[in-house]
Write an enzyme that holds these catalytic residues in place. Structure first.
Site, PDB file in Angstrom:
ATOM      1  N   CYS A  70      -4.199  -0.678  -1.980  1.00  0.00           N
ATOM      2  CA  CYS A  70      -4.434   0.764  -2.056  1.00  0.00           C
ATOM      3  C   CYS A  70      -5.461   1.083  -3.137  1.00  0.00           C
ATOM      4  O   CYS A  70      -5.985   0.194  -3.808  1.00  0.00           O
ATOM      5  CB  CYS A  70      -3.126   1.498  -2.326  1.00  0.00           C
ATOM      6  SG  CYS A  70      -2.224   0.880  -3.767  1.00  0.00           S
ATOM      7  N   CYS A  90       0.862  -1.181   0.000  1.00  0.00           N
ATOM      8  CA  CYS A  90       0.000   0.000   0.000  1.00  0.00           C
ATOM      9  C   CYS A  90       0.899   1.231   0.000  1.00  0.00           C
ATOM     10  O   CYS A  90       2.112   1.116  -0.132  1.00  0.00           O
ATOM     11  CB  CYS A  90      -1.004   0.001   1.150  1.00  0.00           C
ATOM     12  SG  CYS A  90      -0.332   0.276   2.779  1.00  0.00           S
ATOM     13  N   CYS A 120       3.005   0.482  -8.349  1.00  0.00           N
ATOM     14  CA  CYS A 120       3.714  -0.607  -7.687  1.00  0.00           C
ATOM     15  C   CYS A 120       4.610  -1.320  -8.694  1.00  0.00           C
ATOM     16  O   CYS A 120       4.240  -1.487  -9.854  1.00  0.00           O
ATOM     17  CB  CYS A 120       2.720  -1.604  -7.092  1.00  0.00           C
ATOM     18  SG  CYS A 120       1.699  -0.862  -5.814  1.00  0.00           S
TER      19      CYS A 120
END
Length: 156
Positions: free
Chosen positions: A81, A7, A89
């Protein structure tokens, strides 16, 4: 089975998911979490997880890109998230399953102290429900494939 939760700050959602999945999987999984821009563990999260008997008070956050640079390999990479941040990411080599399970950010809850705790408890409980399902699949060897549908976290 190696699982990574990601996250933004590694201060709440990913820490909750890590703690529950490790509890539910036991030795069947090695679970870790990291963030794009790590901060400190959210005190509300520490409080609501303590209610569940899970002590996060000494947990440290970590940067996901450090794991990436170290060449760590994971069977599952799970982002927790918002949709808008999921694309930031890193893509880990060798990942068998990449899942996106968005949950509301506990850092965004507002209200009195008791209202904030209630909202973070609700987020915690949603994450816990999903981790039960994921743990069952990991232990049964029935991992999800990229693109498989998961129920969304939704607002609190």
């Amino acid at each position: 089975m190696r699982v990574l939760f990601i996250c933004v700050h590694n201060s709440a959602r990913s820490q909750i998911a890590e703690a529950y999945l490790q509890q539910f999987c036991g030795d069947a999984a090695e679970v870790t979490s990291a963030g794009l821009a790590p901060t400190d563990i959210n005190p509300l999260v520490v409080a609501v997880m303590a209610e569940e008997g899970l002590d996060l008070s000494a947990k440290k956050t970590r940067k996901v890109f450090d794991l990436y640079k170290d060449g760590r390999l994971f069977d599952y990479v799970v982002t927790v998230c918002e949709e808008s941040l999921e694309g930031q990411c890193p893509v880990f080599a060798g990942v068998t399953h990449r899942l996106h399970l968005p949950f509301p950010d506990p850092a965004g809850v507002v209200g009195t102290d008791e209202e904030k705790l209630a909202k973070v408890r609700a987020i915690r409980d949603r994450i816990k429900e999903r981790m039960v399902v994921l743990a069952d699949e990991i232990k049964a060897g029935k991992g999800r494939r990229p693109g498989d549908a998961w129920e969304q976290g939704g607002p609190v």
